[in-house]
Design a protein around this motif. Structure first.
Motif, mmCIF file in Angstrom:
data_model
loop_
_atom_site.group_PDB
_atom_site.id
_atom_site.type_symbol
_atom_site.label_atom_id
_atom_site.label_comp_id
_atom_site.label_asym_id
_atom_site.label_seq_id
_atom_site.Cartn_x
_atom_site.Cartn_y
_atom_site.Cartn_z
ATOM 1 N N ASP A 1 0.834 -1.209 0.000
ATOM 2 C CA ASP A 1 0.000 0.000 0.000
ATOM 3 C C ASP A 1 0.866 1.255 0.000
ATOM 4 O OD1 ASP A 1 -2.150 -1.696 0.083
ATOM 5 O OD2 ASP A 1 -2.460 -1.497 2.251
ATOM 6 N N ALA A 2 1.970 1.221 0.743
ATOM 7 C CA ALA A 2 2.853 2.382 0.789
ATOM 8 C C ALA A 2 3.480 2.651 -0.579
ATOM 9 C CB ALA A 2 3.934 2.173 1.843
ATOM 10 N N VAL A 3 3.931 1.584 -1.238
ATOM 11 C CA VAL A 3 4.540 1.745 -2.562
ATOM 12 C C VAL A 3 3.526 2.272 -3.561
ATOM 13 C CG1 VAL A 3 5.531 0.465 -4.495
ATOM 14 C CG2 VAL A 3 6.347 0.042 -2.176
ATOM 15 N N GLU A 4 2.298 1.770 -3.509
ATOM 16 C CA GLU A 4 1.258 2.233 -4.426
ATOM 17 C C GLU A 4 0.944 3.711 -4.202
ATOM 18 O OE1 GLU A 4 -1.208 1.757 -7.628
ATOM 19 O OE2 GLU A 4 0.154 0.276 -6.755
ATOM 20 N N ALA A 5 0.862 4.121 -2.929
ATOM 21 C CA ALA A 5 0.584 5.527 -2.638
ATOM 22 C C ALA A 5 1.716 6.423 -3.112
ATOM 23 C CB ALA A 5 0.358 5.709 -1.140
#
Length: 678
Positions: free
Chosen positions: A383-387
């Motif tokens: 989720d962090a990478v996608e954000a």
């Protein structure tokens, strides 16, 4: 048979030398330091003169330690009223950690709070650099409690707030800046490897050079060095003792969100605390970047606990007004201490630096926990990478050329374009909108890599959003025209002959390729071998060279029964003596060590076992070690503890405690007949 027994110290090792964070009892200190009892008597008389009531009902024959303990137990408020102004704050700090650093200063006209406490027996000096708060004084400073009481509910910090949009802008800007600086650091390490000190770590001179190269301050250089080493982007070459770029190709080929994930994972799991760099060791030396003194095995656990505490505080203070709470180190330390009171000293030492590091990695923005930080705290890295991928703008492939011989990059450049532009021009300033300045020196730097004027102008025309200015075109063409009028190359010897056909045949002979022959003129050929080596090789090939200058020809070594062959050109025909062979055989048989590193692992284990035995038996040891200047020193110490690659010892000669890294210790031997109660 005679048996010897060693005491089992499991409980002592588990609790440490200061259980519950309290010092040793007054009675023990008076017994170990007889002069301390006189100080207590003097201090009691002064306290009584300051309206502190005398205790009643003391047992007959009570000593000064018992009397002071009774005074502290019944009249602590009166004692606080009698001490100097800043002494209560000092007592409060030492109540959490009984041993503190305090150098013995020269006599002066004024008495400092710490000197007053020492003179009146409320504090005792251990050595020239350390003091200890006695157990009874520490309990009184804690309000009569061995373990201070904690509230049932977690403390509510007083927090400010910031708009979410400002928080995110600050966080994403910090991420982009960190990635850019790490890339520049790798380029700097690739062009000029980073030198280390003899004692380990990177020195001030190298840090200053990198700060000038990256156009940042020294504190940020330290952080970048530690971060790059944690992510294994730079590696220490054991042969040259220099840090150089490692796997930089994979770094440059990765997307920015992948680069960020690599840095964050390495930071989370690293058993180092970069914030300790620059601090002082008990010996008085400074912790250098990339040195072993910054190692902390508890750092990963503290980082994750700090992130979890930040997430808990942010969740409790969350609202729907579009604002986020601003965290500070003190708020996190209070929450972490409430959860684990015994680790307060550890949190106070490590958390402030970790908060700063979170800001550099975008886990905090303007002091507030970001969505990236929350996702990392819950191990939701996808989720962090996608954000981050959605938030960061696409890299640019163009820049703007100006007539003043500068180029402006309006944002983050694609790595390959940025590397090529940095080769052609020198960066000025910092930030995403970087200014690059062209000069004859920078253009020559590109020409040295094999480029020509046409290739340089083609790159500029392809990636420039504006036309190539005429002054810049003239600079490139004029520098390229003058480039190479003088040429420099390596050569160790030469061959000259009036027979052009013989030199042509020599150059065409495949067996002579190892000599590195280059034809400079119709009658002159240079070689990458010394004159003696060249002559020997030519004779192997069937030629009959003559040496100019009277140089001696050294015949190459052949095994028994071998014959000269043109396919075996030897460019390094050294002769091995019988002594060399015997010395090598001793090394192979294990009867001799090849150097200082031979048998280092086994010797280190024996040395550690000797230290642990000396600690259990309370015996002194004679230790050989390398000091901060790299010099070999032998000295008698009393070892106190061995932990995390460091040995804490007592120096009986100077009456001070020291901490010595295990990797600096060369040998340890027990001093026979010497025992101590230190």
């Amino acid at each position: 048979s005679r048996h010897s027994y060693l005491p089992l110290e499991t409980l002592h090792e588990a609790l440490g030398p200061y259980p519950a964070g309290l010092g040793r009892p007054l009675a023990m200190l008076v017994q170990q330091y007889p002069e301390y009892g006189e100080r207590i008597r003097t201090g009691l008389e002064r306290l009584y003169a300051s309206a502190v009531p005398r205790p009643t009902g003391l047992p007959a024959g009570s000593g000064p330690a018992t009397e002071l303990a009774r005074v502290l137990e019944g009249s602590w408020d009166a004692v606080l009223a009698a001490v100097p102004e800043k002494a209560p704050d000092l007592l409060g700090k030492l109540a959490a950690s009984p041993v503190g650093s305090a150098k013995a200063g020269a006599a002066s006209g004024t008495v400092t709070p710490i000197e007053w406490l020492l003179e009146n027996g409320l504090l005792i000096r251990l050595d020239a650099n350390h003091v200890e708060l006695p157990r009874e004084v520490g309990i009184a400073a804690r309000g009569g409690l061995i373990i201070p009481s904690l509230p049932v509910t977690p403390p509510e910090p007083r927090l400010n707030s910031v708009r979410v949009s400002l928080r995110d802008n600050a966080a994403f800007g910090a991420v982009a800046e960190t990635l850019r600086l790490v890339t520049e650091l790798l380029a700097a390490a690739q062009s000029e490897p980073i030198a280390t000190l003899r004692t380990g770590g990177v020195g001030v001179r190298e840090v200053r050079r990198l700060a000038d190269s990256l156009r940042v301050d020294r504190e940020q250089v330290v952080w970048l060095l530690e971060l790059a080493a944690l992510a294994r982007l730079i590696a220490l070459d054991p042969d040259s003792s220099r840090w150089t770029a490692a796997a930089s190709g994979s770094w440059h080929l990765s997307e920015r969100h992948e680069q960020w994930l690599q840095l964050v994972r390495a930071w989370l799991d690293a058993e180092r605390a970069p914030s300790l760099v620059g601090g002082r060791l008990p010996s008085g030396s400074t912790v250098n970047p990339l040195s072993s003194e910054a190692s902390r095995t508890d750092a990963p656990a503290v980082r994750r606990r700090a992130l979890s505490a930040a997430l808990a505080i942010s969740t409790e203070a969350a609202n729907d007004d579009g604002r986020a709470c601003v965290l500070d180190a003190s708020s996190l330390i209070e929450r972490l201490t409430w959860q684990q009171p015994r680790l307060r000293r550890r949190f106070s030492r490590l958390v402030p630096g970790m908060v700063v590091e979170m800001g550099h990695l975008g886990l905090l923005g303007s002091g507030a926990l970001t969505d990236l930080g929350g996702a990392v705290a819950e191990d939701r890295f996808d989720d962090a990478v996608e954000a981050l991928r959605d938030a960061l703008p696409e890299p640019l492939t163009h820049f703007m050329l100006q007539a003043d011989l500068t180029a402006v990059a309006p944002g983050y450049l694609e790595p390959q374009v940025a590397r090529e532009l940095a080769l052609l021009a020198s960066a000025e300033g910092q930030g995403p909108a970087t200014v690059y300045r062209f000069s004859a020196q920078s253009v020559r730097r590109a020409l040295d890599t094999g480029q020509d004027a046409a290739a340089i102008l083609a790159f500029l025309e392809k990636h420039s959003a504006t036309n190539v200015p005429q002054p810049l075109r003239y600079l490139v063409e004029d520098t390229a025209a003058r480039y190479g009028s003088l040429r420099v190359g390596p050569a160790f010897s030469y061959v000259r002959s009036d027979d052009d056909a013989a030199l042509t045949a020599l150059l065409a002979d495949p067996a002579a390729a190892a000599l590195g022959l280059v034809r400079l003129a119709p009658t002159v050929v240079t070689a990458q071998a010394t004159p003696a080596e060249l002559a020997s090789a030519l004779r192997e090939l069937g030629y009959s060279p003559a040496l100019e200058g009277g140089a001696e020809v050294r015949q190459p070594i052949r095994s028994a029964g071998s014959t000269p062959s043109s396919s075996a050109v030897r460019t390094n025909p050294w002769v091995l003596t019988e002594e060399d062979l015997e010395a090598q055989m001793k090394v192979l048989r294990g009867s001799a060590r090849p150097g200082p590193g031979g048998g280092a692992e086994s010797e280190a284990m024996i040395g550690l076992e000797t230290l642990r035995t000396a600690i259990r038996t309370k015996r002194a040891v004679r230790m050989g070690f390398a000091d901060s200047s790299g010099n070999s020193t032998r000295q008698v110490f009393v070892p106190l503890s061995v932990h995390a690659g460091r040995v804490r010892v007592f120096d009986p000669e100077n009456e001070t405690e020291r901490v010595i890294s295990v990797h600096r210790i060369m040998d340890v031997e027990t001093v026979e007949g010497a025992s101590t109660d230190a």
